[in-house]
Write a protein that holds these residues in place. Structure first.
Motif, PDB file in Angstrom:
ATOM      1  N   HIS A 208       0.875  -1.181   0.000  1.00 45.94           N
ATOM      2  CA  HIS A 208       0.000   0.000   0.000  1.00 45.94           C
ATOM      3  C   HIS A 208       0.911   1.230   0.000  1.00 45.94           C
ATOM      4  N   ILE A 209       0.973   1.883  -1.146  1.00 44.47           N
ATOM      5  CA  ILE A 209       1.838   3.063  -1.291  1.00 44.47           C
ATOM      6  C   ILE A 209       0.962   4.250  -1.691  1.00 44.47           C
ATOM      7  N   GLU A 210       1.094   5.328  -0.951  1.00 43.36           N
ATOM      8  CA  GLU A 210       0.286   6.508  -1.230  1.00 43.36           C
ATOM      9  C   GLU A 210       1.186   7.702  -1.525  1.00 43.36           C
ATOM     10  N   ILE A 211       0.666   8.592  -2.372  1.00 40.91           N
ATOM     11  CA  ILE A 211       1.403   9.780  -2.788  1.00 40.91           C
ATOM     12  C   ILE A 211       0.727  11.009  -2.205  1.00 40.91           C
ATOM     13  N   GLN A 212       1.500  11.836  -1.501  1.00 41.76           N
ATOM     14  CA  GLN A 212       0.982  13.099  -0.967  1.00 41.76           C
ATOM     15  C   GLN A 212       0.987  14.139  -2.076  1.00 41.76           C
ATOM     16  N   VAL A 213      -0.193  14.669  -2.389  1.00 36.83           N
ATOM     17  CA  VAL A 213      -0.286  15.719  -3.410  1.00 36.83           C
ATOM     18  C   VAL A 213      -0.774  17.008  -2.771  1.00 36.83           C
ATOM     19  N   PHE A 214      -0.487  18.112  -3.458  1.00 33.48           N
ATOM     20  CA  PHE A 214      -0.935  19.425  -2.999  1.00 33.48           C
ATOM     21  C   PHE A 214      -1.203  20.291  -4.216  1.00 33.48           C
ATOM     22  N   GLY A 215      -2.352  20.928  -4.218  1.00 32.94           N
ATOM     23  CA  GLY A 215      -2.690  21.847  -5.305  1.00 32.94           C
ATOM     24  C   GLY A 215      -3.049  23.213  -4.760  1.00 32.94           C
ATOM     25  N   ASP A 216      -2.891  24.247  -5.575  1.00 33.84           N
ATOM     26  CA  ASP A 216      -3.317  25.585  -5.158  1.00 33.84           C
ATOM     27  C   ASP A 216      -4.342  26.139  -6.139  1.00 33.84           C
ATOM     28  N   SER A 217      -4.893  27.291  -5.818  1.00 31.78           N
ATOM     29  CA  SER A 217      -5.943  27.889  -6.644  1.00 31.78           C
ATOM     30  C   SER A 217      -5.394  28.550  -7.895  1.00 31.78           C
ATOM     31  N   HIS A 218      -4.062  28.495  -8.089  1.00 30.70           N
ATOM     32  CA  HIS A 218      -3.424  29.085  -9.269  1.00 30.70           C
ATOM     33  C   HIS A 218      -3.129  28.029 -10.333  1.00 30.70           C
ATOM     34  N   GLY A 219      -3.564  26.800 -10.082  1.00 31.17           N
ATOM     35  CA  GLY A 219      -3.412  25.746 -11.079  1.00 31.17           C
ATOM     36  C   GLY A 219      -2.194  24.868 -10.925  1.00 31.17           C
ATOM     37  N   ASP A 220      -1.379  25.099  -9.897  1.00 28.64           N
ATOM     38  CA  ASP A 220      -0.186  24.282  -9.688  1.00 28.64           C
ATOM     39  C   ASP A 220      -0.512  23.066  -8.812  1.00 28.64           C
ATOM     40  N   VAL A 221       0.068  21.922  -9.155  1.00 33.57           N
ATOM     41  CA  VAL A 221      -0.065  20.698  -8.365  1.00 33.57           C
ATOM     42  C   VAL A 221       1.312  20.059  -8.238  1.00 33.57           C
ATOM     43  N   VAL A 222       1.684  19.667  -7.010  1.00 33.48           N
ATOM     44  CA  VAL A 222       2.957  18.985  -6.787  1.00 33.48           C
ATOM     45  C   VAL A 222       2.692  17.714  -5.987  1.00 33.48           C
ATOM     46  N   TYR A 223       3.684  16.818  -5.993  1.00 31.06           N
ATOM     47  CA  TYR A 223       3.607  15.663  -5.098  1.00 31.06           C
ATOM     48  C   TYR A 223       4.819  15.703  -4.175  1.00 31.06           C
ATOM     49  N   LEU A 224       4.570  15.382  -2.907  1.00 35.35           N
ATOM     50  CA  LEU A 224       5.620  15.401  -1.886  1.00 35.35           C
ATOM     51  C   LEU A 224       6.054  13.959  -1.581  1.00 35.35           C
ATOM     52  N   PHE A 225       6.246  13.211  -2.672  1.00 35.09           N
ATOM     53  CA  PHE A 225       6.792  11.853  -2.610  1.00 35.09           C
ATOM     54  C   PHE A 225       5.796  10.880  -1.969  1.00 35.09           C
ATOM     55  N   GLU A 226       6.312   9.721  -1.561  1.00 38.20           N
ATOM     56  CA  GLU A 226       5.410   8.631  -1.190  1.00 38.20           C
ATOM     57  C   GLU A 226       5.554   8.243   0.272  1.00 38.20           C
ATOM     58  N   ARG A 227       4.538   7.496   0.723  1.00 38.34           N
ATOM     59  CA  ARG A 227       4.563   6.859   2.039  1.00 38.34           C
ATOM     60  C   ARG A 227       4.208   5.398   1.839  1.00 38.34           C
ATOM     61  N   ASP A 228       4.924   4.522   2.510  1.00 39.99           N
ATOM     62  CA  ASP A 228       4.583   3.098   2.485  1.00 39.99           C
ATOM     63  C   ASP A 228       3.746   2.795   3.718  1.00 39.99           C
ATOM     64  N   CYS A 229       2.501   2.392   3.492  1.00 37.85           N
ATOM     65  CA  CYS A 229       1.560   2.109   4.579  1.00 37.85           C
ATOM     66  C   CYS A 229       1.115   0.656   4.523  1.00 37.85           C
ATOM     67  N   SER A 230       2.036  -0.226   4.137  1.00 33.83           N
ATOM     68  CA  SER A 230       1.680  -1.634   3.919  1.00 33.83           C
ATOM     69  C   SER A 230       1.390  -2.389   5.208  1.00 33.83           C
ATOM     70  N   VAL A 231       1.981  -1.982   6.318  1.00 36.48           N
ATOM     71  CA  VAL A 231       1.806  -2.728   7.568  1.00 36.48           C
ATOM     72  C   VAL A 231       0.446  -2.365   8.149  1.00 36.48           C
ATOM     73  N   GLN A 232      -0.517  -3.288   7.958  1.00 35.73           N
ATOM     74  CA  GLN A 232      -1.901  -3.017   8.308  1.00 35.73           C
ATOM     75  C   GLN A 232      -2.512  -4.199   9.045  1.00 35.73           C
ATOM     76  N   ARG A 233      -3.586  -3.888   9.755  1.00 35.35           N
ATOM     77  CA  ARG A 233      -4.405  -4.906  10.407  1.00 35.35           C
ATOM     78  C   ARG A 233      -5.859  -4.583  10.103  1.00 35.35           C
ATOM     79  N   ARG A 234      -6.542  -5.532   9.483  1.00 39.54           N
ATOM     80  CA  ARG A 234      -7.927  -5.310   9.058  1.00 39.54           C
ATOM     81  C   ARG A 234      -8.039  -4.038   8.219  1.00 39.54           C
ATOM     82  N   HIS A 235      -7.063  -3.841   7.336  1.00 36.71           N
ATOM     83  CA  HIS A 235      -7.037  -2.715   6.409  1.00 36.71           C
ATOM     84  C   HIS A 235      -6.867  -1.372   7.118  1.00 36.71           C
ATOM     85  N   GLN A 236      -6.452  -1.384   8.367  1.00 38.64           N
ATOM     86  CA  GLN A 236      -6.134  -0.153   9.065  1.00 38.64           C
ATOM     87  C   GLN A 236      -4.627  -0.084   9.272  1.00 38.64           C
ATOM     88  N   LYS A 237      -4.073   1.077   9.004  1.00 37.10           N
ATOM     89  CA  LYS A 237      -2.625   1.240   9.045  1.00 37.10           C
ATOM     90  C   LYS A 237      -2.112   1.167  10.483  1.00 37.10           C
TER      91      LYS A 237
END
Length: 656
Positions: A208-237
């Motif tokens: 389970h890998i998620e990407i942190q994104v951020f957008g502003d009202s001026h049309g710019d969007v960036v990603y602040l890299f990834e987080r690995d959230c694979s260690v889960q129990r009953r689908h909860q991190k």
């Protein structure tokens, strides 16, 4: 920038938002329910407004009451935190209509991503990779089961609305599908007010890998890299880290592009997370987009040197993103562990009570603690049982892992049962240490995580016996000779017999005071301890080893906190054991306070060990009470819909 904001949340995230606002000179308004009248977030905020009764549906989920509080306080904006109203498009629209800024994405983006089925269709048009499955409107059980049969097992049933692992079940075979579907739909309805589900192929050994994104009202969007959230129990991190171990620059760029494409497809503004399932072959598939800040956002903050709450505030105020994609860099490695009030050795049942003793690691350049409670606060049955998040950072993963082991060892909690010991065992497993990560890690390491494989040594028993005896001595300043329980005799102190219980083992030890310290006899072994055990602190020498720590006694339970491990012993009370007035015979008791959802068998039924008897809901999750042995269910003491207390008799059960 805003002068004053209202925080429409509670606990750890409310305290987290207040910290950033205080640094930026922004006044904060807290809201609170009856249960949170004296909560930490209320104490930290500049103002606080009461919004209703303890249940979330009567307080934190009442949009009109929260908007009224914002108007009365003069707040210019509302930060929704996560959970509650954070992904409620209607609330975002209501804020806009009231002239109050919603610190989150546009309502249209919440709508687009809030329904997983619609989001999948939108992502398909944006060329974002999708997991094979059924994402349509039809919800008849037989039809969905036919879709699952066609997809091929195992499949995953997921609630279309919401997240956090609620309304989600893995199904291994067609025969199990409809029971799992019914459970998913009940949980989804209770958590999100929407029982709609989708069915997808379950990716084997997924990360389970998620990407942190951020957008502003001026049309710019960036990603602040990834987080690995694979260690889960009953689908909860359970554990999260950044960056993801083994991530290549090419795969990171591909996932970052897919995530920003997804954000642009819905005109996204603010903080969001695009979640992917990644297979062992390197392929990845879009799961969902969380249109809010995530619980695990601190690991991203630590590796990028950013304050994502500050970014949220600036973007909501109309400012451009503080950094461009080219300015964002990864520095070091961060790991987060969620410290919960739950009993990992009883199926992770939530634990409630007052935090009579709470000591967490000292914050430093390497350790961060985000907590929503302090010593003396209560963990109630109404909300998520999180106590704190422990976040560590260092130059690489191995060093960060050492920091996490040390941080977990420094956690001391008395008053509720926590998962701290489980987390310590988890970070020491071979799979986690070697970064052999996937969502089945906890199940795969079940034997290593079983507390019954970690037996107390003779020295541990001896230490506990001395501390048990010492805990009966008067506190400093109490000079009464009648308060001293040292087994004094004319010929010198006698040996004290102490019977202790640890896990399923019971042993009797004999403790004798000596001029240098104590002698403890355990069977044929004689163990010498030299040092001090005054009040709660101890420093005792066992052979060549010096043991330091704290021992907290609560009733007949002794909590021993050391530098390397934590143990809990029960001091056996034969008088209490002889008193059988509280014996419920063959009855089954409620393991926690909660609501009975459904009864699964008829009175008079003969059942086998492990047969599900009833379903309870507590702290937003369903828990199934099973038959402890082969036997007969003579009757139930509660019906569906009843609220029951911890320890209430639920089932009259007779074992064969």
């Amino acid at each position: 920038m805003f002068n004053k904001i209202l925080i429409a949340n509670r606990g750890e995230i409310a305290c987290r938002v207040i910290a950033t606002c205080r640094r930026l000179g922004i006044a904060t308004v807290a809201v609170y329910s009856d249960a949170d009248r004296n909560a930490r977030h209320v104490r930290l905020a500049d103002e606080a407004i009461h919004i209703g009764a303890a249940p979330a549906a009567e307080s934190y989920l009442r949009a009109e009451v929260i908007l009224d509080a914002a108007r009365r306080s003069g707040a210019q904006a509302i930060h929704p935190g996560y959970g509650f109203l954070s992904e409620n498009a209607g609330f975002a629209r209501a804020c806009d209509a009231a002239g109050i800024v919603f610190i989150g994405p546009p309502a249209s983006a919440i709508d687009a991503m809030g329904d997983k089925s619609s989001a999948k269709a939108l992502m398909q048009t944006a060329n974002v990779p999708l997991t094979p499955g059924y994402h349509g409107e039809r919800q008849e059980p037989a039809f969905l089961r036919a879709q699952a049969d066609a997809i091929g097992y195992p499949v995953l049933i997921k609630a279309s609305a919401g997240g956090g692992g609620k309304g989600m079940r893995k199904v291994e075979a067609s025969a199990d599908f409809e029971a799992a579907l019914a459970s998913c739909q009940r949980e989804a309805q209770a958590s999100f007010g929407n029982a709609h589900v989708l069915v997808e192929k379950y990716v084997e050994r997924p990360r389970h890998i998620e990407i942190q994104v951020f957008g502003d009202s001026h049309g710019d969007v960036v990603y602040l890299f990834e987080r690995d959230c694979s260690v889960q129990r009953r689908h909860q991190k359970v554990l999260e880290e950044a960056p993801a171990p083994g991530m290549t620059s090419e795969r990171r760029a591909a996932m970052g592009k897919a995530a920003t494409d997804a954000a642009r497809a819905v005109g996204y503004v603010g903080a969001g997370t695009v979640e992917f399932i990644a297979g062992p072959d390197g392929d990845f598939y879009f799961m969902e987009m969380n249109t809010r800040l995530q619980v695990e956002h601190p690991v991203t903050e630590l590796i990028t040197g950013t304050d994502l709450v500050e970014w949220q505030l600036r973007v909501a105020a109309g400012q451009p993103l503080p950094k461009t994609q080219q300015q964002l860099q990864i520095h070091g490695h961060a790991i987060e562990a969620r410290l919960y009030a739950e009993d990992a050795d009883r199926g992770f049942l939530p634990s409630t009570g007052t935090l009579r003793h709470l000591r967490l690691p000292q914050p430093s350049a390497h350790v961060r603690v985000d907590a929503g409670v302090e010593q003396g606060d209560a963990i109630t049955p109404y909300y998520d049982p999180m106590i704190a998040k422990l976040i560590v950072w260092d130059v690489d993963r191995d060093s960060a892992l050492q920091r996490m082991q040390q941080a977990l060892a420094q956690c001391q909690v008395v008053g509720v049962t926590t998962n701290a010991a489980f987390l310590r065992r988890l970070v020491l497993t071979g799979s986690f240490r070697s970064a052999n990560l996937d969502t089945a890690l906890i199940e795969r390491e079940r034997e290593a995580l079983d507390i019954h494989h970690i037996a107390a040594s003779d020295e541990d028993w001896a230490l506990a016996a001395v501390l048990a005896v010492s805990s009966e001595q008067p506190r400093s300043g109490d000079a009464s000779p009648w308060a001293i329980a040292d087994s004094w005799r004319l010929t010198g102190p006698a040996a004290r017999a102490v019977t202790l219980e640890h896990l399923e083992q019971r042993q009797q030890l004999h403790v004798r005071d000596t001029a240098k310290g104590w002698q403890v006899r355990l069977g044929d072994a004689l163990i010498e301890l030299v040092g001090k055990a005054d009040n709660d602190d101890y420093a005792l020498q066992l052979g060549q080893r010096l043991q330091r720590g704290q021992a907290i006694r609560e009733g007949n339970t002794l909590y021993v906190f050391g530098t390397e491990q934590q143990q809990r012993f029960n001091i056996h009370d034969p008088v209490a054991e002889a008193d059988s007035s509280n014996d419920h015979g063959g009855s089954l008791l409620a393991p926690m306070p909660g609501r009975v959802v459904t009864l699964l068998v008829q009175p008079g039924s003969t059942v086998s060990r492990g047969t599900p008897l009833l379903v309870m809901e507590a702290m937003k999750m369903e828990h199934t009470l099973q038959a402890p042995a082969d036997g007969t269910v003579h009757g139930f003491r509660a019906k569906a819909g009843d609220q029951v207390a911890d320890g209430a008799v639920l089932v009259d059960f007779e074992a064969d």
